[in-house]
Design a protein around this motif. Sequence first.
Motif, PDB file in Angstrom:
ATOM      1  N   LEU A 132     -14.174  52.810  59.374  1.00 19.08           N
ATOM      2  CA  LEU A 132     -13.879  53.729  58.273  1.00 19.08           C
ATOM      3  C   LEU A 132     -14.061  53.021  56.938  1.00 19.08           C
ATOM      4  N   HIS A 133     -14.910  53.587  56.074  1.00 14.92           N
ATOM      5  CA  HIS A 133     -15.118  53.022  54.741  1.00 14.92           C
ATOM      6  C   HIS A 133     -13.859  53.165  53.881  1.00 14.92           C
ATOM      7  N   LEU A 134     -13.652  52.151  53.031  1.00 15.37           N
ATOM      8  CA  LEU A 134     -12.586  52.185  52.028  1.00 15.37           C
ATOM      9  C   LEU A 134     -13.212  52.053  50.648  1.00 15.37           C
ATOM     10  N   ASP A 135     -12.792  52.913  49.726  1.00 15.68           N
ATOM     11  CA  ASP A 135     -13.244  52.827  48.336  1.00 15.68           C
ATOM     12  C   ASP A 135     -12.093  52.340  47.470  1.00 15.68           C
ATOM     13  N   GLY A 136     -12.244  51.156  46.864  1.00 12.08           N
ATOM     14  CA  GLY A 136     -11.203  50.608  46.004  1.00 12.08           C
ATOM     15  C   GLY A 136     -11.134  51.321  44.667  1.00 12.08           C
ATOM     16  N   LEU A 137      -9.932  51.592  44.212  1.00  9.04           N
ATOM     17  CA  LEU A 137      -9.727  52.380  42.991  1.00  9.04           C
ATOM     18  C   LEU A 137      -9.180  51.558  41.822  1.00  9.04           C
ATOM     19  N   ASP A 138      -8.795  50.306  42.088  1.00 10.78           N
ATOM     20  CA  ASP A 138      -8.213  49.471  41.034  1.00 10.78           C
ATOM     21  C   ASP A 138      -9.260  48.485  40.518  1.00 10.78           C
ATOM     22  N   ALA A 139      -9.747  48.757  39.319  1.00 12.25           N
ATOM     23  CA  ALA A 139     -10.798  47.931  38.727  1.00 12.25           C
ATOM     24  C   ALA A 139     -10.374  46.465  38.631  1.00 12.25           C
ATOM     25  N   GLY A 140     -11.248  45.585  39.122  1.00  9.24           N
ATOM     26  CA  GLY A 140     -10.979  44.160  39.053  1.00  9.24           C
ATOM     27  C   GLY A 140     -10.174  43.622  40.220  1.00  9.24           C
ATOM     28  N   PHE A 141      -9.581  44.514  41.001  1.00  8.38           N
ATOM     29  CA  PHE A 141      -8.740  44.079  42.118  1.00  8.38           C
ATOM     30  C   PHE A 141      -9.308  44.472  43.479  1.00  8.38           C
ATOM     31  N   ASN A 142      -9.899  45.657  43.581  1.00  8.27           N
ATOM     32  CA  ASN A 142     -10.445  46.064  44.882  1.00  8.27           C
ATOM     33  C   ASN A 142     -11.668  46.975  44.775  1.00  8.27           C
ATOM     34  N   ASP A 143     -12.199  47.139  43.568  1.00  6.34           N
ATOM     35  CA  ASP A 143     -13.293  48.096  43.395  1.00  6.34           C
ATOM     36  C   ASP A 143     -14.630  47.591  43.947  1.00  6.34           C
ATOM     37  N   ALA A 144     -14.661  46.361  44.474  1.00  4.50           N
ATOM     38  CA  ALA A 144     -15.870  45.861  45.132  1.00  4.50           C
ATOM     39  C   ALA A 144     -15.815  46.062  46.646  1.00  4.50           C
ATOM     40  N   ALA A 145     -14.846  46.864  47.102  1.00 11.54           N
ATOM     41  CA  ALA A 145     -14.627  47.029  48.548  1.00 11.54           C
ATOM     42  C   ALA A 145     -15.876  47.519  49.277  1.00 11.54           C
ATOM     43  N   ARG A 146     -16.567  48.493  48.732  1.00 14.97           N
ATOM     44  CA  ARG A 146     -17.776  49.019  49.389  1.00 14.97           C
ATOM     45  C   ARG A 146     -18.853  47.943  49.488  1.00 14.97           C
ATOM     46  N   ALA A 147     -19.082  47.246  48.382  1.00 13.83           N
ATOM     47  CA  ALA A 147     -20.105  46.197  48.363  1.00 13.83           C
ATOM     48  C   ALA A 147     -19.745  45.066  49.321  1.00 13.83           C
ATOM     49  N   ARG A 148     -18.461  44.777  49.459  1.00 14.45           N
ATOM     50  CA  ARG A 148     -18.000  43.703  50.349  1.00 14.45           C
ATOM     51  C   ARG A 148     -17.870  44.181  51.797  1.00 14.45           C
ATOM     52  N   GLU A 149     -18.065  45.471  52.022  1.00 12.13           N
ATOM     53  CA  GLU A 149     -17.905  46.068  53.350  1.00 12.13           C
ATOM     54  C   GLU A 149     -16.489  45.864  53.890  1.00 12.13           C
ATOM     55  N   ILE A 150     -15.517  46.125  53.014  1.00 17.83           N
ATOM     56  CA  ILE A 150     -14.106  46.096  53.413  1.00 17.83           C
ATOM     57  C   ILE A 150     -13.795  47.445  54.040  1.00 17.83           C
ATOM     58  N   VAL A 151     -13.555  47.443  55.345  1.00 17.16           N
ATOM     59  CA  VAL A 151     -13.397  48.690  56.096  1.00 17.16           C
ATOM     60  C   VAL A 151     -12.241  48.556  57.089  1.00 17.16           C
ATOM     61  N   VAL A 152     -11.814  49.696  57.610  1.00 21.20           N
ATOM     62  CA  VAL A 152     -10.864  49.707  58.718  1.00 21.20           C
ATOM     63  C   VAL A 152     -11.672  49.688  60.012  1.00 21.20           C
ATOM     64  N   HIS A 153     -11.390  48.707  60.864  1.00 24.53           N
ATOM     65  CA  HIS A 153     -12.116  48.624  62.134  1.00 24.53           C
ATOM     66  C   HIS A 153     -11.225  48.001  63.201  1.00 24.53           C
ATOM     67  N   ALA A 154     -11.642  48.128  64.433  1.00 29.76           N
ATOM     68  CA  ALA A 154     -10.905  47.528  65.548  1.00 29.76           C
ATOM     69  C   ALA A 154     -11.290  46.061  65.687  1.00 29.76           C
ATOM     70  N   ALA A 155     -10.300  45.233  66.091  1.00 23.43           N
ATOM     71  CA  ALA A 155     -10.563  43.811  66.329  1.00 23.43           C
ATOM     72  C   ALA A 155      -9.673  43.333  67.470  1.00 23.43           C
ATOM     73  N   PRO A 156     -10.245  42.672  68.477  1.00 24.91           N
ATOM     74  CA  PRO A 156      -9.471  42.233  69.630  1.00 24.91           C
ATOM     75  C   PRO A 156      -8.411  41.189  69.296  1.00 24.91           C
TER      76      PRO A 156
END
Length: 262
Positions: free
Chosen positions: A163-187
């Motif tokens: 699941l994609h996440l879009d960061g809304l706080d400029a300077g703190f998480n707004d690069a989430a899409r570019a960094r591919e910060i997503v919700v995913h499963a991990a063993p």
Amino acid sequence: MRKYFWWITCVTLLFSITIISWEPVNATNKTVAKVNAPVSAKELFEQYVDEVYQAANLQASGLDEVVFKKAVTGFMNLKSAQKISPFSSVLTVVDFNKSSREKRMWIIDLVEKHLLINTWVAHGQGSGDDVANSFSNTDESHQSSLGFYLADDIYVGKHGRSLHLDGLDAGFNDAARAREIVVHAAPYVSQGTINQLGRLGRSWGCPAVSPEVSNQVIDDIKGKTVFFINGNDSNYNSKYLNEDLSADYVFPTNGENKIAKL
């Protein structure tokens, strides 16, 4: 003489009753003013937050009420800014102040006042071992990012259904899409890993969850719901943490109660 005595007695009694029953006008006004004092929008908002917190039994699940209030404040400000649907009621809270051994992700339905799931969630390798204490918005930092996100669309990638996440706080998480910060499963998000390492495994910055619950988590929060990551960073700030604006949105001065319209 007897009639005179009774007349004096009656007058004295009447005067005594009058004195006992009399109170200053100012005292009466103060009492009335105190009883009729209006409750502020901020006080009503705090009552609402506490009501949901108690009804969803969030204290028993380990969610700090101060963190919950921050998340709800952002949720209401995002509604006011029309960043989310007026019918959206799902809020995700992640508290990286807690050990990775604890179930530190909560998904709450604010309308139903119900906890949908409380589960483990990983933080980034660069953020720390058991507890996340460093955060970044920079690519390749492998650190988690604090703040408010929108949990957006589902896709299938290298970690499977994610699941994609879009960061809304400029300077703190707004690069989430570019960094591919997503919700995913991990063993490595499992009790087995905790037993082996004394903590969860860590991601490259994603809030990864257990494969056992990943589909439920993704299905509960997809479609632009509010996702909030809290952590210990004195530099973090957000325009969505304005308590006055959130209170005025929910309990406006025109008397319209927005809670019923969530």
